[in-house]
Design an enzyme around this catalytic site. Structure first.
Site, PDB file in Angstrom:
ATOM      1  N   SER A 144      47.235  47.491  42.374  1.00  0.00           N
ATOM      2  CA  SER A 144      47.776  47.079  41.068  1.00  0.00           C
ATOM      3  C   SER A 144      47.775  48.313  40.172  1.00  0.00           C
ATOM      4  CB  SER A 144      46.876  46.005  40.444  1.00  0.00           C
ATOM      5  OG  SER A 144      47.164  45.841  39.070  1.00  0.00           O
ATOM      6  N   TYR A 157      38.297  43.040  38.585  1.00  0.00           N
ATOM      7  CA  TYR A 157      39.662  43.190  39.108  1.00  0.00           C
ATOM      8  C   TYR A 157      40.041  44.665  39.217  1.00  0.00           C
ATOM      9  CZ  TYR A 157      44.656  42.377  39.798  1.00  0.00           C
ATOM     10  OH  TYR A 157      45.931  42.355  40.317  1.00  0.00           O
TER      11      TYR A 157
HETATM   12  P1  NAD Z   1      49.564  34.451  43.421  1.00  0.00           P
HETATM   13  O1  NAD Z   1      48.365  33.821  42.854  1.00  0.00           O
HETATM   14  O2  NAD Z   1      50.909  33.977  43.006  1.00  0.00           O
HETATM   15  O3  NAD Z   1      49.489  34.408  45.020  1.00  0.00           O
HETATM   16  C1  NAD Z   1      48.314  34.810  45.682  1.00  0.00           C
HETATM   17  C2  NAD Z   1      48.207  34.051  46.992  1.00  0.00           C
HETATM   18  O4  NAD Z   1      46.969  34.463  47.605  1.00  0.00           O
HETATM   19  C3  NAD Z   1      48.122  32.521  46.793  1.00  0.00           C
HETATM   20  O5  NAD Z   1      48.982  31.845  47.686  1.00  0.00           O
HETATM   21  C4  NAD Z   1      46.647  32.206  47.075  1.00  0.00           C
HETATM   22  O6  NAD Z   1      46.451  30.913  47.623  1.00  0.00           O
HETATM   23  C5  NAD Z   1      46.290  33.310  48.060  1.00  0.00           C
HETATM   24  N1  NAD Z   1      44.842  33.561  48.117  1.00  0.00           N
HETATM   25  C6  NAD Z   1      43.953  33.615  47.085  1.00  0.00           C
HETATM   26  N2  NAD Z   1      42.721  33.820  47.551  1.00  0.00           N
HETATM   27  C7  NAD Z   1      42.816  33.905  48.895  1.00  0.00           C
HETATM   28  C8  NAD Z   1      41.873  34.096  49.941  1.00  0.00           C
HETATM   29  N3  NAD Z   1      40.542  34.213  49.684  1.00  0.00           N
HETATM   30  N4  NAD Z   1      42.311  34.157  51.212  1.00  0.00           N
HETATM   31  C9  NAD Z   1      43.638  34.004  51.496  1.00  0.00           C
HETATM   32  N5  NAD Z   1      44.570  33.788  50.551  1.00  0.00           N
HETATM   33  C10 NAD Z   1      44.169  33.744  49.271  1.00  0.00           C
HETATM   34  O7  NAD Z   1      49.399  36.025  43.116  1.00  0.00           O
HETATM   35  P2  NAD Z   1      50.490  37.190  43.023  1.00  0.00           P
HETATM   36  O8  NAD Z   1      50.758  37.432  41.586  1.00  0.00           O
HETATM   37  O9  NAD Z   1      51.613  36.949  43.950  1.00  0.00           O
HETATM   38  O10 NAD Z   1      49.606  38.416  43.540  1.00  0.00           O
HETATM   39  C11 NAD Z   1      49.622  38.857  44.889  1.00  0.00           C
HETATM   40  C12 NAD Z   1      48.882  40.187  44.957  1.00  0.00           C
HETATM   41  O11 NAD Z   1      49.517  41.133  44.100  1.00  0.00           O
HETATM   42  C13 NAD Z   1      47.433  40.097  44.488  1.00  0.00           C
HETATM   43  O12 NAD Z   1      46.632  40.954  45.273  1.00  0.00           O
HETATM   44  C14 NAD Z   1      47.503  40.593  43.053  1.00  0.00           C
HETATM   45  O13 NAD Z   1      46.286  41.136  42.609  1.00  0.00           O
HETATM   46  C15 NAD Z   1      48.585  41.648  43.183  1.00  0.00           C
HETATM   47  N6  NAD Z   1      49.266  41.959  41.926  1.00  0.00           N
HETATM   48  C16 NAD Z   1      49.990  41.034  41.255  1.00  0.00           C
HETATM   49  C17 NAD Z   1      50.650  41.390  40.070  1.00  0.00           C
HETATM   50  C18 NAD Z   1      51.488  40.414  39.277  1.00  0.00           C
HETATM   51  O14 NAD Z   1      51.875  40.760  38.134  1.00  0.00           O
HETATM   52  N7  NAD Z   1      51.830  39.244  39.803  1.00  0.00           N
HETATM   53  C19 NAD Z   1      50.532  42.703  39.582  1.00  0.00           C
HETATM   54  C20 NAD Z   1      49.768  43.626  40.298  1.00  0.00           C
HETATM   55  C21 NAD Z   1      49.145  43.256  41.477  1.00  0.00           C
END
Ligand code: NAD
Length: 259
Positions: A144, A157
């Site tokens: 991130s 985080y």
């Molecule tokens: P999201 O919450 O929409 O999706 C995350 C998925 O991971 C969900 O389906 C959830 O059920 C699954 N999950 C959670 N804990 C888990 C576990 N212990 N084992 C297996 N699966 C698990 O999140 P997102 O926004 O799509 O984020 C995905 C990744 O991208 C994450 O690592 C997040 O930190 C990173 N990220 C997101 C953003 C953003 O703005 N959306 C920005 C930077 C980084």
């Protein structure tokens, strides 16, 4: 489907919803067989059906990436069903509620670190062993921009995401002798509404978009398109490096008008 990833097998952790779901779809469109490994069973089963109805050869395995036996099962089932592992997208992650450091508990710290960071290590260990047997592979770790920039009250985080960048360096060096490439991708603000379960309509305001030099907040397919390139043979000389994808936000200078 045929494409740059034809014949490859990819595991996408957290692939039921959000960025992971878009990555699973994109890798499938490029010809990969895809395993969605997610802790959310209902969303995972639904996503498996959605991917299949869109022509992607996919199946769901209920997995908590912070539990070693689940991760072993994820890899064993993938090998049983698809014959091996070529690509691992370590995407599963959780956010943090934003309490001050004085109110954060050790349990909260441990939970974020165990899913966001230990999960990456565990999945890389077990999937990496299968890649080594196949003579190579690619691991993409989702970090991130919070690894490089911070706001108050995000310690667990931010630390987990900074840890992913450093872990990526270490894995890239250790696994290079097995012809396994390892990279990280650091997204900025990605609106995942349309890739949720059930999908939602985006509800951001114009200011959210305008803050970005690129003129808009990112969407999951922006990240998926980058990852599809990174796991393809077109990126065969790329390893041990991070790619920030944030519409220019991280390098934007904040200018205070002296008047
Ligand atoms: P999201 O919450 O929409 O999706 C995350 C998925 O991971 C969900 O389906 C959830 O059920 C699954 N999950 C959670 N804990 C888990 C576990 N212990 N084992 C297996 N699966 C698990 O999140 P997102 O926004 O799509 O984020 C995905 C990744 O991208 C994450 O690592 C997040 O930190 C990173 N990220 C997101 C953003 C953003 O703005 N959306 C920005 C930077 C980084």
């Amino acid at each position: 489907m045929s494409g740059r990833l034809s014949g490859k097998v990819a595991i996408v952790t957290g692939g039921a919803r959000g960025i992971g779901a878009a990555v699973a779809y994109k890798l499938g469109l490029e010809g990969a067989k895809v395993v969605i490994a997610d802790v959310h069973e209902e969303a995972g089963k639904w996503r498996e059906g959605w991917l299949r109805s869109n022509g992607v050869d996919a199946f769901f395995i209920k997995t908590d990436v912070s539990i070693e036996s689940d991760v072993k099962n994820m890899v064993n089932e993938t090998v049983k069903r698809f014959g091996g592992v070529d690509i691992l997208i370590n995407n599963a992650g959780i956010g943090f509620s934003g309490k001050s450091i004085f109110e954060q508990t050790l349990d909260e710290w441990n939970r974020v670190i165990s899913i966001n960071l230990t999960g990456v290590w565990l999945c890389s260990k077990y999937a990496g062993q299968e890649m080594a047997k196949r003579g190579g592979g690619v691991i993409v770790n989702i970090a991130s921009t919070r690894a490089f920039q911070s706001e108050p009250n995000t310690e667990p985080y931010s630390a987990s995401k900074g840890g992913i960048v450093a872990l990526t360096h270490s894995l890239a060096i250790s696994l290079s002798k097995y012809k396994i490439r390892v990279v990280s991708v650091a997204p900025g603000w990605i609106d995942t509404s349309e890739w949720q379960y059930p999908p939602r309509k985006p509800s951001l305001n114009p200011l959210d978009h305008a803050q970005h030099p690129a003129g808009r907040v990112g969407n999951p397919m922006d990240v998926a398109n980058l990852i599809a390139f990174l796991v393809s043979d077109e990126a065969s000389w790329i390893t041990g490096v991070n790619f920030t994808i944030d519409g220019g936000m991280t390098v934007k200078m904040i200018y205070m008008d002296p008047d």
